[in-house]
Write a protein that holds these residues in place. Structure first.
Motif, PDB file in Angstrom:
ATOM      1  N   SER A 214       0.852  -1.186   0.000  1.00  0.00           N
ATOM      2  CA  SER A 214       0.000   0.000   0.000  1.00  0.00           C
ATOM      3  C   SER A 214       0.890   1.238   0.000  1.00  0.00           C
ATOM      4  CB  SER A 214      -0.885   0.014   1.253  1.00  0.00           C
ATOM      5  OG  SER A 214      -0.067   0.162   2.415  1.00  0.00           O
ATOM      6  N   MET A 532      -2.869  -0.638  -6.305  1.00  0.00           N
ATOM      7  CA  MET A 532      -2.661  -1.259  -5.004  1.00  0.00           C
ATOM      8  C   MET A 532      -3.928  -1.881  -4.445  1.00  0.00           C
ATOM      9  SD  MET A 532       0.109   1.339  -3.308  1.00  0.00           S
ATOM     10  CE  MET A 532       1.729   1.524  -4.079  1.00  0.00           C
ATOM     11  N   MET A 534      -7.085  -0.764  -4.266  1.00  0.00           N
ATOM     12  CA  MET A 534      -8.135   0.077  -3.695  1.00  0.00           C
ATOM     13  C   MET A 534      -9.209   0.323  -4.745  1.00  0.00           C
ATOM     14  SD  MET A 534      -7.587   0.901  -0.496  1.00  0.00           S
ATOM     15  CE  MET A 534      -8.693   2.305  -0.334  1.00  0.00           C
ATOM     16  N   ALA A 607     -10.318  -1.297   0.355  1.00  0.00           N
ATOM     17  CA  ALA A 607      -9.215  -2.147  -0.099  1.00  0.00           C
ATOM     18  C   ALA A 607      -9.718  -3.569  -0.298  1.00  0.00           C
ATOM     19  CB  ALA A 607      -8.083  -2.137   0.919  1.00  0.00           C
TER      20      ALA A 607
END
Length: 759
Positions: A214, A532, A534, A607
């Motif tokens: 992240s 990442m 998200m 996430a």
């Protein structure tokens, strides 16, 4: 006032060349951003649009997939993101009158830059068989043409459904749903040409084909290795994360054949000190030869194994499989071979080792410089070996970070855009929608081109993108596409693919990220997934470019109704009216999307789960993270030849050309340049400013030639050269691909330079 599009193609034959720059962003970037935005949008529209980019109540940038933190700046965009937004939010328009004035033969002679500068397409248009011009067509007629051609196929597998990384989650889910209900898994996508190698390697080794870090991990890392990547041009907002990591004490190693300004110094335009002085980012620059990365990481692994206490033995014992076989292979790494493969000096590698051993938390970031070689999958597996040795997966500040290019390319794959879907995904799709999806694998990009070439595919449908310009072996690809019975492009703007058509062709204009999307169920939002993992909402704020545009979900839903007819039990009309109903179905099919609608209502989104990162659980075939032991490979180049990598300029995003400059590399006013080390150029008898044809050499003996490139003496690695794509895609053989992933090997092209007359 915004400016008009260019009437003619600008001359690109004699670019001006200056010394490369050593810092990225700063005041110059602000000036370029405002100039390009004003040219496309005007002052008021520029302010109204750019202040909504990447905001929690705004729209996701249609450029790269770099994530945003929870705290957003007022201006949460970079120079190249602003260029992408300006191109989409332009006030320039491509009308039926434009198509009447320009036959397809004229469009085929134009540069990609000129085509893109004409503006937004406002009406669906049709190129009839034997016709010379596109002509306006109603949406009903367009969908009837698609239904006619798909219905005439001998098999659903004679159709190809390509997806660009700009496509939203909702549109991507509907497109794969339609394709599979129609009866095919032929869902090639742009991932096949970029990070397919990453997904292949990571799925095998850690069980998830995505990055494991992240933004917070980057901020907490002790060491960040950036390999085969140029974030200053391709992912500029990444520089802010690297700057924050440096402020927290991190060290950065850059591994690349070319020095890149963004990794030398970053002048952050968000602060006064950043604008004036900036911050030096790279602590150690390893100027590796093209394709030498696997050898470098293999030797580092050998050296780690030889150092007492350097291996995280408890992690290796508890969480990994295959260590002994890997260790045997690593211990056989040879210094001399590594120095030959990498072009590095022994002292440079020893310095890198010292930084690795001093780090408790290490991240490796990479992009196309690692993924587009024959041995790319093996290279990325070796990167994973490197991280596993010291327990650098599944803890704060450590992990794998493949940096994705297009803004939702990762999300499209999550939604099922994949020619080789898992049985688990297909089972869930069947349970939810009540039809039996095909189980046999479909075709990726390279195999789709082969199928078109060989007459095994007859209809090509593209959701966004610029297929013929993005793909390898240009002459072969264009000839293959021209064999199709029908080509269909869902597009916002013109590009080369609209001029290279099947016997019949359709261009279907669609809403962009910046456009308001209002359907029968009210104003809609779409969602995207960043690099990442998200997922968040995107809401356009501009009136659409014309009243005849449809959204991507609406286009797929209406096409499905026309093709599948009353026999389909899928509620396509409901999906078009309210995208929330699409998300309800996604929530029941795709793991991690439970309560999807509720989750995206939260500012910033959510996430997705990632077992290696979240639990140190590795869902592989062995149930553990897998060490691997592939033989070391690197390109061998004959005497008198160079190894060419294709790359982007700074005024470019993928195949979209915003301008004709590459500011950081000192190039202005042209794109046909080849960057060659001065010593190599002198050995070849090529002065700076000379002109040369680039001639590819491949085992098939076919001559592939890109003529008329200005030679630029440049500090690249010895034996290596670089030039921009798509102009050099003609040199990449269709069957020169990465093992396992089948990604075109666009970073490993053996060429000879033949001097040609000056411009």
């Amino acid at each position: 006032m915004p400016s008009k599009p260019p009437a003619g193609d600008p001359v690109q034959d004699a670019p001006q060349v200056a010394a490369p720059q050593h810092a990225a962003a700063g005041l110059t970037a602000i000036a370029h951003t405002l100039r390009m935005a004003q040219e496309q949008m005007g002052v008021a529209r520029t302010a109204r649009t750019l202040l909504k980019v990447n905001q929690k109540d705004g729209f996701d940038c249609p450029g790269c997939a770099w994530p945003e933190g929870d705290k957003r700046h007022l201006a949460e965009f970079c120079e190249n993101g602003a260029k992408a937004v300006a191109e989409e939010a332009t006030v320039r328009r491509v009308t039926p009158e434009f198509f009447a004035a320009h036959p397809v033969s004229d469009l085929a002679e134009r540069s990609g830059y000129w085509l893109g500068q004409q503006g937004r397409i406002t009406r669906p248009v049709h190129l009839a068989e034997g016709a010379t011009h596109y002509e306006p067509v109603s949406w009903e007629k367009a969908f009837a043409i698609i239904a006619e051609e798909l219905g005439a196929l001998g098999s659903p597998d004679e159709a190809l459904f390509y997806t660009s990384g700009r496509t939203s989650n909702e549109a991507a889910f509907l497109l794969q749903l339609f394709a599979r209900e129609f009866g095919t898994n032929n869902l090639p996508d742009c991932s096949n040409m970029c990070h397919e190698s990453s997904g292949s390697a990571l799925t095998e080794t850690i069980g998830v084909g995505k990055g494991s870090v992240s933004l917070e991990d980057l901020h907490q890392a002790d060491l960040i290795i950036v390999a085969g990547q140029n974030p200053g041009t391709n992912h500029p907002r990444m520089l802010t994360a690297l700057e924050q990591a440096k402020a927290s004490g991190a060290k950065i190693i850059s591994v690349n054949p070319l020095p890149e300004a963004g990794l030398e110094r970053f002048k952050n335009p968000q602060s006064v000190s950043g604008l004036v002085k900036g911050v030096s980012l790279t602590d150690l620059f390893l100027q590796v030869r093209i394709g030498g990365d696997q050898a470098l990481f293999r030797l580092l692994n050998k050296l780690i194994l030889e150092r007492d206490g350097a291996v995280d033995e408890s992690f290796v014992a508890a969480h990994t499989h295959g260590f002994e076989e890997f260790a045997d292979a690593a211990r056989s790494a040879d210094w001399e071979e590594t120095l030959a493969a990498t072009g590095l000096g022994r002292e440079e590698i020893e310095r890198a080792l010292a930084m690795v051993l001093a780090s408790k938390r290490t991240i490796v970031c990479w992009a196309m410089g690692l993924t587009q070689h024959k041995h790319s999958v093996a290279t990325i597996r070796e990167v994973v070996n490197f991280l596993l040795l010291r327990g650098n997966i599944g803890r704060l500040g450590a992990g794998v970070c493949p940096v994705r290019g297009h803004s939702n390319v990762q999300g499209d794959r999550t939604m099922g855009i994949f020619e080789r879907p898992s049985a688990v995904f297909l089972d869930a799709l069947e349970a939810e929608f009540g039809f039996a999806p095909p189980r046999h694998h479909g075709l990726d990009v390279v195999r789709s081109i082969e199928a078109l070439r060989d007459g095994r595919a007859k209809v090509f449908f593209a959701m966004g993108g610029n297929f013929v310009a993005a793909t390898p072996d240009t002459a072969v690809t264009e000839a293959a596409v021209r064999r199709a019975r029908l080509t269909v492009h869902v597009s916002t703007k013109l590009n080369r693919s609209h001029a290279v058509t099947g016997r019949r062709a359709l261009i279907l204009p669609t809403l962009g990220r910046t456009d308001k999307d209002v359907q029968a169920g009210g104003r809609q939002v779409v969602t995207v997934e960043d690099s990442m993992g998200m997922v968040h909402a995107s809401r356009g704020n501009l009136a659409p470019a014309g009243r005849h545009l449809l959204s991507e979900p609406a286009i797929v839903a209406r096409m499905a109704r026309a093709v599948l007819g009353a026999g389909s039990r899928t509620p396509w009309e409901e999906f078009e009216k309210d995208y929330g109903t699409i998300r309800e179905r996604i929530a029941r099919v795709v793991p991690g999307f439970e309560d999807f609608n509720a989750k995206i209502a939260r500012p910033g989104g959510f996430a997705l789960p990632h077992a290696p990162r979240d639990e140190r659980r590795f869902p592989t075939a062995t149930g553990k993270a897998n060490f691997t032991a592939a033989p070391v490979e690197y390109p061998k180049v004959p005497a008198g030849r160079l190894l060419l990598q294709t790359l982007r300029s700074h005024d470019q995003y993928n195949t979209t050309i915003y301008g004709l400059d590459d500011r950081y590399r000192g190039i202005k006013g042209g794109r046909r340049v080849v960057l060659v080390h001065p010593d190599d150029a002198r050995e070849l008898g090529l002065a700076d400013g000379a002109y040369a044809d680039l001639v590819g050499e491949w085992k098939d003996g076919v001559e592939r030639r890109a003529p008329g490139f200005r030679v630029v003496h440049y500090p690249t690695a010895r034996g290596c050269a670089a030039a921009y794509y798509p102009e050099t895609n003609v040199l990449v053989p269709l069957d020169s691909t990465a093992d396992t992933s089948n990604t075109p090997a666009s970073k490993s092209v053996v060429v000879r330079l033949e001097q040609s007359p000056s411009a």
